[in-house]
Design a protein around this motif. Structure first.
Motif, PDB file in Angstrom:
ATOM      1  N   ARG A 104      35.546  46.156  41.088  1.00  0.00           N
ATOM      2  CA  ARG A 104      35.762  44.711  41.017  1.00  0.00           C
ATOM      3  C   ARG A 104      37.229  44.363  41.292  1.00  0.00           C
ATOM      4  NH1 ARG A 104      31.890  42.004  36.451  1.00  0.00           N
ATOM      5  NH2 ARG A 104      32.181  40.267  37.878  1.00  0.00           N
ATOM      6  N   TYR A 105      38.146  45.208  40.819  1.00  0.00           N
ATOM      7  CA  TYR A 105      39.564  44.951  41.081  1.00  0.00           C
ATOM      8  C   TYR A 105      39.866  45.092  42.576  1.00  0.00           C
ATOM      9  CZ  TYR A 105      44.616  45.606  41.169  1.00  0.00           C
ATOM     10  OH  TYR A 105      45.943  45.497  41.473  1.00  0.00           O
ATOM     11  N   ALA A 106      39.342  46.135  43.210  1.00  0.00           N
ATOM     12  CA  ALA A 106      39.621  46.353  44.633  1.00  0.00           C
ATOM     13  C   ALA A 106      39.059  45.224  45.490  1.00  0.00           C
ATOM     14  CB  ALA A 106      39.039  47.699  45.073  1.00  0.00           C
ATOM     15  N   VAL A 107      37.916  44.687  45.094  1.00  0.00           N
ATOM     16  CA  VAL A 107      37.331  43.566  45.834  1.00  0.00           C
ATOM     17  C   VAL A 107      38.162  42.298  45.634  1.00  0.00           C
ATOM     18  CG1 VAL A 107      35.326  42.034  45.948  1.00  0.00           C
ATOM     19  CG2 VAL A 107      34.995  44.511  45.846  1.00  0.00           C
ATOM     20  N   ALA A 108      38.636  42.087  44.403  1.00  0.00           N
ATOM     21  CA  ALA A 108      39.412  40.879  44.099  1.00  0.00           C
ATOM     22  C   ALA A 108      40.821  40.928  44.687  1.00  0.00           C
ATOM     23  CB  ALA A 108      39.481  40.677  42.588  1.00  0.00           C
ATOM     24  N   HIS A 109      41.395  42.146  44.788  1.00  0.00           N
ATOM     25  CA  HIS A 109      42.794  42.281  45.228  1.00  0.00           C
ATOM     26  C   HIS A 109      42.917  43.398  46.269  1.00  0.00           C
ATOM     27  CE1 HIS A 109      44.121  39.542  42.065  1.00  0.00           C
ATOM     28  NE2 HIS A 109      43.338  40.205  41.237  1.00  0.00           N
ATOM     29  N   PRO A 110      42.270  43.256  47.407  1.00  0.00           N
ATOM     30  CA  PRO A 110      42.271  44.349  48.390  1.00  0.00           C
ATOM     31  C   PRO A 110      43.657  44.685  48.918  1.00  0.00           C
ATOM     32  CG  PRO A 110      41.379  42.332  49.354  1.00  0.00           C
ATOM     33  CD  PRO A 110      41.496  42.094  47.875  1.00  0.00           C
ATOM     34  N   ASP A 111      44.546  43.722  48.977  1.00  0.00           N
ATOM     35  CA  ASP A 111      45.888  43.988  49.507  1.00  0.00           C
ATOM     36  C   ASP A 111      46.748  44.783  48.530  1.00  0.00           C
ATOM     37  OD1 ASP A 111      45.236  42.619  51.810  1.00  0.00           O
ATOM     38  OD2 ASP A 111      46.110  40.722  51.128  1.00  0.00           O
ATOM     39  N   SER A 112      46.298  44.901  47.280  1.00  0.00           N
ATOM     40  CA  SER A 112      47.057  45.649  46.273  1.00  0.00           C
ATOM     41  C   SER A 112      46.661  47.120  46.219  1.00  0.00           C
ATOM     42  CB  SER A 112      46.842  45.033  44.883  1.00  0.00           C
ATOM     43  OG  SER A 112      47.272  43.684  44.847  1.00  0.00           O
ATOM     44  N   VAL A 113      45.573  47.488  46.884  1.00  0.00           N
ATOM     45  CA  VAL A 113      44.957  48.798  46.702  1.00  0.00           C
ATOM     46  C   VAL A 113      44.987  49.585  48.006  1.00  0.00           C
ATOM     47  CG1 VAL A 113      42.820  49.998  46.084  1.00  0.00           C
ATOM     48  CG2 VAL A 113      43.463  47.895  44.888  1.00  0.00           C
ATOM     49  N   THR A 114      45.466  50.839  47.940  1.00  0.00           N
ATOM     50  CA  THR A 114      45.457  51.709  49.109  1.00  0.00           C
ATOM     51  C   THR A 114      44.224  52.601  49.149  1.00  0.00           C
ATOM     52  OG1 THR A 114      46.824  53.303  47.898  1.00  0.00           O
ATOM     53  CG2 THR A 114      47.958  51.725  49.322  1.00  0.00           C
ATOM     54  N   LYS A 115      43.862  53.155  48.005  1.00  0.00           N
ATOM     55  CA  LYS A 115      42.695  54.037  47.915  1.00  0.00           C
ATOM     56  C   LYS A 115      42.046  53.837  46.557  1.00  0.00           C
ATOM     57  CE  LYS A 115      44.747  57.800  50.713  1.00  0.00           C
ATOM     58  NZ  LYS A 115      46.077  57.158  50.892  1.00  0.00           N
ATOM     59  N   VAL A 116      40.745  54.171  46.489  1.00  0.00           N
ATOM     60  CA  VAL A 116      40.016  54.121  45.226  1.00  0.00           C
ATOM     61  C   VAL A 116      39.295  55.452  45.030  1.00  0.00           C
ATOM     62  CG1 VAL A 116      38.342  52.883  43.810  1.00  0.00           C
ATOM     63  CG2 VAL A 116      39.605  51.656  45.585  1.00  0.00           C
ATOM     64  N   VAL A 117      39.453  56.027  43.844  1.00  0.00           N
ATOM     65  CA  VAL A 117      38.698  57.212  43.454  1.00  0.00           C
ATOM     66  C   VAL A 117      37.748  56.811  42.332  1.00  0.00           C
ATOM     67  CG1 VAL A 117      38.795  59.552  42.537  1.00  0.00           C
ATOM     68  CG2 VAL A 117      40.602  58.737  44.071  1.00  0.00           C
ATOM     69  N   PHE A 118      36.456  57.032  42.543  1.00  0.00           N
ATOM     70  CA  PHE A 118      35.456  56.739  41.520  1.00  0.00           C
ATOM     71  C   PHE A 118      35.033  58.058  40.875  1.00  0.00           C
ATOM     72  CE2 PHE A 118      34.766  53.297  44.680  1.00  0.00           C
ATOM     73  CZ  PHE A 118      35.069  52.218  43.870  1.00  0.00           C
ATOM     74  N   GLU A 119      35.274  58.210  39.581  1.00  0.00           N
ATOM     75  CA  GLU A 119      34.901  59.412  38.850  1.00  0.00           C
ATOM     76  C   GLU A 119      33.730  59.077  37.930  1.00  0.00           C
ATOM     77  OE1 GLU A 119      36.772  62.695  35.752  1.00  0.00           O
ATOM     78  OE2 GLU A 119      37.844  60.825  36.120  1.00  0.00           O
ATOM     79  N   ASN A 120      32.532  59.548  38.333  1.00  0.00           N
ATOM     80  CA  ASN A 120      31.328  59.283  37.539  1.00  0.00           C
ATOM     81  C   ASN A 120      31.204  57.798  37.210  1.00  0.00           C
ATOM     82  OD1 ASN A 120      28.981  60.011  36.147  1.00  0.00           O
ATOM     83  ND2 ASN A 120      30.065  60.172  34.211  1.00  0.00           N
ATOM     84  N   PRO A 121      31.206  56.924  38.229  1.00  0.00           N
ATOM     85  CA  PRO A 121      31.280  55.487  37.957  1.00  0.00           C
ATOM     86  C   PRO A 121      29.999  54.927  37.356  1.00  0.00           C
ATOM     87  CG  PRO A 121      30.867  55.870  40.289  1.00  0.00           C
ATOM     88  CD  PRO A 121      31.132  57.223  39.673  1.00  0.00           C
ATOM     89  N   GLY A 122      30.171  53.927  36.480  1.00  0.00           N
ATOM     90  CA  GLY A 122      29.036  53.206  35.903  1.00  0.00           C
ATOM     91  C   GLY A 122      29.010  51.790  36.448  1.00  0.00           C
ATOM     92  N   TRP A 123      28.592  51.624  37.693  1.00  0.00           N
ATOM     93  CA  TRP A 123      28.605  50.295  38.298  1.00  0.00           C
ATOM     94  C   TRP A 123      27.535  49.389  37.691  1.00  0.00           C
ATOM     95  CZ3 TRP A 123      28.802  53.702  43.053  1.00  0.00           C
ATOM     96  CH2 TRP A 123      30.126  53.940  43.436  1.00  0.00           C
ATOM     97  N   ASP A 124      26.358  49.954  37.449  1.00  0.00           N
ATOM     98  CA  ASP A 124      25.221  49.194  36.924  1.00  0.00           C
ATOM     99  C   ASP A 124      24.972  49.665  35.500  1.00  0.00           C
ATOM    100  OD1 ASP A 124      22.424  48.719  36.173  1.00  0.00           O
ATOM    101  OD2 ASP A 124      22.151  48.015  38.231  1.00  0.00           O
TER     102      ASP A 124
END
Length: 214
Positions: A104-124
């Motif tokens: 949600r942060y990367a979608v809201a602030h894409p210009d602030s983020v270079t890469k995203v690592v998801f470790e065992n994410p709980g999206w739902d």
């Protein structure tokens, strides 16, 4: 250290050189805090990154909540923290529930983020709690599974499932790392105060009440 961010003080810990590539760690839970992550991985990641770990508002070593909280609050906190630290862009590492916040942060602030690592994410949160129940029920003979849930997550659904998981007691880590972890105690279990744990519990109760959780 405690940093004033958007009307509260957040606990922020940093490892590594200030000129190293910045990496924000977003903890899970909801309300797990960053203490255990830093104990196991902080110094190691600090060899390569400027690691920035923050206890979300109301969690562990951050100031306790004084009102309701939403996931939008947490995302706004991350962005305000980035600006306060003078970081132009950073990578983010989201663990478990923190993976949902990282997305949600990367979608809201894409210009602030270079890469995203998801470790065992709980999206739902419905699917995430389904997974936890499937791991827990074989360790709880005689305990029945809650009824299946359809539609968005609700606090009642979440509380019902968490109540089943709570019956694991000292065996809770077995659902993550197997029976050899029966006697495992995480650093936060013994090294931080009951007051800090109660803050996390209150955060958990409040965030699961929020519309953003659904």
């Amino acid at each position: 250290m405690l940093m004033e961010i958007r009307g509260t003080r957040l606990y922020v810990a940093q490892r590594g050189a200030e000129d190293a590539p910045p990496l924000l760690f977003i903890h899970g839970g909801p309300g797990a805090g960053s203490y255990d992550f830093l104990a196991f991985q902080g110094d190691r990641l600090g060899q390569s990154f400027r690691l920035i770990a923050v206890d979300q508002r109301g969690v562990q070593q951050s100031d306790p909540l004084t009102g309701p909280v939403s996931e939008q609050d947490l995302i706004a906190d991350f962005e305000a923290l980035r600006e306060k630290l003078g970081v132009e862009q950073w990578s983010i590492l989201g663990h478990s529930y923190g993976g949902r916040l990282a997305l949600r942060y990367a979608v809201a602030h894409p210009d602030s983020v270079t890469k995203v690592v998801f470790e065992n994410p709980g999206w739902d949160m419905v699917l995430a709690s389904d997974t936890l129940l499937r791991a827990a029920l074989p360790l709880l003979p005689g305990v029945s599974a809650p009824p299946p849930h359809t539609g968005p997550a609700t606090k009642a659904m979440w509380d019902e499932r968490i109540a089943v998981l709570a019956q694991l007691g000292d065996r809770r880590m077995e659902i993550y790392t197997g029976p050899d972890s029966r006697d495992l105690q995480l650093p936060a279990d013994t090294e931080i105060s009951g007051e800090y744990h109660s803050r996390s519990g209150h955060f958990h109760d409040q965030i699961t009440r929020s519309a953003s959780f659904r």
